[in-house]
Design a protein around this motif. Structure first.
Motif, short mmCIF file in Angstrom:
data_model
loop_
_atom_site.label_atom_id
_atom_site.label_comp_id
_atom_site.label_asym_id
_atom_site.label_seq_id
_atom_site.Cartn_x
_atom_site.Cartn_y
_atom_site.Cartn_z
N UNK A 266 0.85 -1.21 0.00
CA UNK A 266 0.00 0.00 0.00
C UNK A 266 0.88 1.25 0.00
N UNK A 267 0.58 2.17 -0.89
CA UNK A 267 1.27 3.47 -0.92
C UNK A 267 0.27 4.57 -0.62
N UNK A 268 0.80 5.69 -0.12
CA UNK A 268 -0.05 6.82 0.26
C UNK A 268 0.36 8.04 -0.55
N UNK A 269 -0.61 8.62 -1.25
CA UNK A 269 -0.36 9.82 -2.04
C UNK A 269 -1.52 10.80 -1.84
N UNK A 270 -1.16 11.99 -1.40
CA UNK A 270 -2.17 13.05 -1.20
C UNK A 270 -3.33 12.59 -0.32
N UNK A 271 -3.00 11.84 0.67
CA UNK A 271 -4.02 11.38 1.61
C UNK A 271 -4.85 10.21 1.13
N UNK A 272 -4.52 9.68 -0.05
CA UNK A 272 -5.26 8.54 -0.58
C UNK A 272 -4.34 7.32 -0.65
N UNK A 288 -7.04 2.81 -6.48
CA UNK A 288 -7.31 3.38 -5.16
C UNK A 288 -8.08 2.37 -4.30
N UNK A 289 -7.71 2.32 -3.03
CA UNK A 289 -8.39 1.43 -2.10
C UNK A 289 -8.74 2.22 -0.84
N UNK A 290 -9.60 1.60 -0.04
CA UNK A 290 -9.96 2.17 1.26
C UNK A 290 -9.66 1.09 2.30
N UNK A 291 -8.89 1.44 3.32
CA UNK A 291 -8.53 0.47 4.35
C UNK A 291 -9.26 0.76 5.66
#
Length: 315
Positions: A266-272, A288-291
């Motif tokens: 999982x990577x994080x970019x601009x809060x997503x 994009x995913x939601x955890x």
């Protein structure tokens, strides 16, 4: 001098022993020769006869007489030659497989010392104090036996070291009962309680997850301001040894039957949050995913991925 027949016979036996078995370091002495020790030997046997000492006690005096001046370095007072003679006697007994008599050691060791020193040493050696008797027995048979079965996990001394109070000779453990102590920060200790389940990860077994239970929580901080928590590790197929590097996750809450993914993917970019997948053309694309809940190693997937979907992790 009228010497009793029994004393003459015992003197012949012991003088023969003195001549053949005992070596003297001060060979050119004019005073402290084997003849001197032979005279002391005769006096000891006569004394034993007069005092009606047992044969064992008489032999102890005779042995001490034979060795007592064997390790002199001069003909003066030579303080210490008694201890050297006692050490020589101990070595001789070991080399000849002869039963060492502690009384002989003490008679020789203190014979040139102040009488009060010798008397105090004899009282200590032959005291009725059970601790003294235990140490005496240990000096005769210097083998220590553990009071439980187990495996030696630490040796705190090497040959020649002096044993000090408060530091055990070794540590014996039972690998059936393995514990791990972890430091918990002040902000987290309130969430930890006895009985909580724990997942553990050991560097030596990177692909395996171990489990355990919190068994103790100390509410006194260490020097770093952290609180020690003890975890009992459940028996597993792999052997865990003291000193192995390990990490733990204390389970504060738990969810079952959820889709999870390693946090490495999982990577994080601009809060997503995004993962890499292959599209229908085989190209890598971000998705994009939601955890949801995470234990620090894996995260719950609430949206964006389905079961059996392949995610790419780039090293």
């Amino acid at each position: 001098m009228n010497i009793p027949a029994l004393v003459r016979e015992r003197y012949k036996i012991w003088s023969r022993f003195l001549t053949k078995q005992v070596g003297f370091s001060l060979q050119h002495s004019q005073q402290h020769t084997k003849e001197h020790c032979a005279r002391v030997l005769l006096f000891c046997l006569l004394f034993a006869q007069r005092e009606n000492l047992s044969e064992q006690d008489a032999d102890a005096l005779a042995m001490a007489a034979c060795f007592h001046d064997s390790r002199r370095i001069n003909d003066g007072l030579d303080i210490g030659h008694g201890h050297r003679a006692a050490k020589y006697y101990c070595t001789w007994c070991a080399e000849h497989e002869y039963v060492l008599d502690a009384r002989v050691v003490f008679i020789m060791a203190y014979h040139e010392q102040n009488d009060k020193l010798g008397e105090a040493a004899l009282r200590r050696e032959f005291s009725d104090d059970p601790n003294v008797k235990r140490l005496q027995a240990l000096s005769q048979n210097p083998t220590i036996y553990a009071q439980l079965d187990g495996i030696v996990t630490a040796l705190n001394y090497k040959a020649g070291d002096t044993v000090v109070d408060g530091k055990p000779l070794c540590i014996v453990g039972e690998f059936d009962e393995i514990t791990m102590t972890v430091p918990i920060s002040a902000s987290d200790i309130g969430s930890v309680s006895v009985g909580q389940k724990v997942n553990l990860y050991v560097d030596a077994y990177a692909e395996q997850t171990f489990t355990g239970t919190v068994t103790e929580r100390l509410l006194v901080a260490n020097d770093n301001g952290e609180y020690p928590v003890t975890i009992s590790i459940d028996p597993g197929g792999q052997m865990l040894l003291p000193g192995m590097k390990a990490y733990s996750t204390i389970i504060l809450k738990e969810k079952t039957d959820v889709l999870t993914l390693s946090n490495k993917a999982i990577t994080l970019e601009n809060g997503r949050q995004y993962v890499l997948v292959r599209d229908e053309n085989g190209d890598l694309v971000q998705k994009q995913i939601v955890t949801g809940f995470s234990d620090g190693r894996v995260s719950e997937i609430l949206n964006g991925l389905s079961e059996h979907e392949v995610v790419i992790v780039q090293e």
